[in-house]
Enzyme design. Sequence first.
Site, PDB file in Angstrom:
ATOM      1  N   ASN A 110      -3.356 -11.272  12.774  1.00  0.00           N
ATOM      2  CA  ASN A 110      -2.837 -11.335  14.139  1.00  0.00           C
ATOM      3  C   ASN A 110      -2.425  -9.974  14.687  1.00  0.00           C
ATOM      4  O   ASN A 110      -2.458  -9.760  15.896  1.00  0.00           O
ATOM      5  CB  ASN A 110      -1.627 -12.275  14.184  1.00  0.00           C
ATOM      6  N   TYR A 148     -10.333  -1.457  24.201  1.00  0.00           N
ATOM      7  CA  TYR A 148      -9.696  -2.633  23.601  1.00  0.00           C
ATOM      8  C   TYR A 148     -10.694  -3.765  23.429  1.00  0.00           C
ATOM      9  O   TYR A 148     -10.794  -4.387  22.365  1.00  0.00           O
ATOM     10  CB  TYR A 148      -8.535  -3.088  24.483  1.00  0.00           C
ATOM     11  N   THR A 165       4.650 -13.869  26.314  1.00  0.00           N
ATOM     12  CA  THR A 165       5.426 -13.251  25.245  1.00  0.00           C
ATOM     13  C   THR A 165       6.210 -12.068  25.808  1.00  0.00           C
ATOM     14  O   THR A 165       6.094 -11.737  26.994  1.00  0.00           O
ATOM     15  CB  THR A 165       4.505 -12.744  24.119  1.00  0.00           C
ATOM     16  N   LYS A 223     -12.127  -6.063  20.021  1.00  0.00           N
ATOM     17  CA  LYS A 223     -12.093  -7.515  19.877  1.00  0.00           C
ATOM     18  C   LYS A 223     -13.505  -8.090  19.744  1.00  0.00           C
ATOM     19  O   LYS A 223     -13.731  -9.058  19.001  1.00  0.00           O
ATOM     20  CB  LYS A 223     -11.354  -8.141  21.066  1.00  0.00           C
ATOM     21  N   ASP A 227       2.935  -1.012   8.299  1.00  0.00           N
ATOM     22  CA  ASP A 227       2.389  -0.424   9.520  1.00  0.00           C
ATOM     23  C   ASP A 227       0.878  -0.306   9.320  1.00  0.00           C
ATOM     24  O   ASP A 227       0.397   0.603   8.644  1.00  0.00           O
ATOM     25  CB  ASP A 227       3.004   0.946   9.779  1.00  0.00           C
TER      26      ASP A 227
END
Length: 257
Positions: free
Chosen positions: A89, A154, A189, A158, A62
């Site tokens: 990833n 977010y 997905t 990135k 985790d």
Amino acid sequence: MGPFSLEGRTALVTGGSRGIGAGIARALDAAGARVAVAGRHRGALDDVAAALSRGPVVLEADLADADAASALADRAVDALGSLDILVNNAGIGRRLPTEQLDAATIDALHAVNVRAPLLLIARLVPVMKAAGGGAIVNLSSVSGIVGTPNRAAYAATKGALDAATRSLAMELGPHGIRVNSVAPGVVDTQMWARNKAVPGVVEGVEAQTALRRWSQPADVADVVVFLASDAARFVTGETIAADGGMARTLDLYAGDV
């Protein structure tokens, strides 16, 4: 062996239990690498590993835990005997108006999306240096390239990962270690299953993608294989948008994610 072959190499893929990560694990395995898949869900990891053919390794971790990244790096090297390829990833996302942001949300995003990749890299760089080189691929996002409403926290993680990629490439290049990022757009997905049921979402994503279709995990995974292989031997410090042209549109899809 061709320039895309990864025969005889070893790889660690975080967030490998489903979606893009599972696709990357399968693609690396097909190219010849022995893969360790890491994630939080043992059952799903076992399912991914069952489809791999080169002695896969399953590692539960985790990465929200500050100590988990370094421990995962050590376990991967112990299990594989070496490490040639690291694919960062694992990531989490949140979409909410800026006025609803709080410290806990920002810290949680940063912990998984920025801190964990950097700690994994820090632990594995000496291993790659000793081996004479390696390839690191960070999974970024088009949200780090163009503006997406209600995703400031977010997008910041990135963008930070892409900035780290450029700095790491300069620092580690002399040691034969290449560092690149792949920025997917909207990928078909499990994470998108609920949103696809909302009227207009499927059509909206397609309209904002130059190739007029949803991305599949394999579309991203094949770019990762390229960057990990000798075909990309002179490519480092780059962020490649594997998004079907989404980042080049004037009005990136802003529906509910």
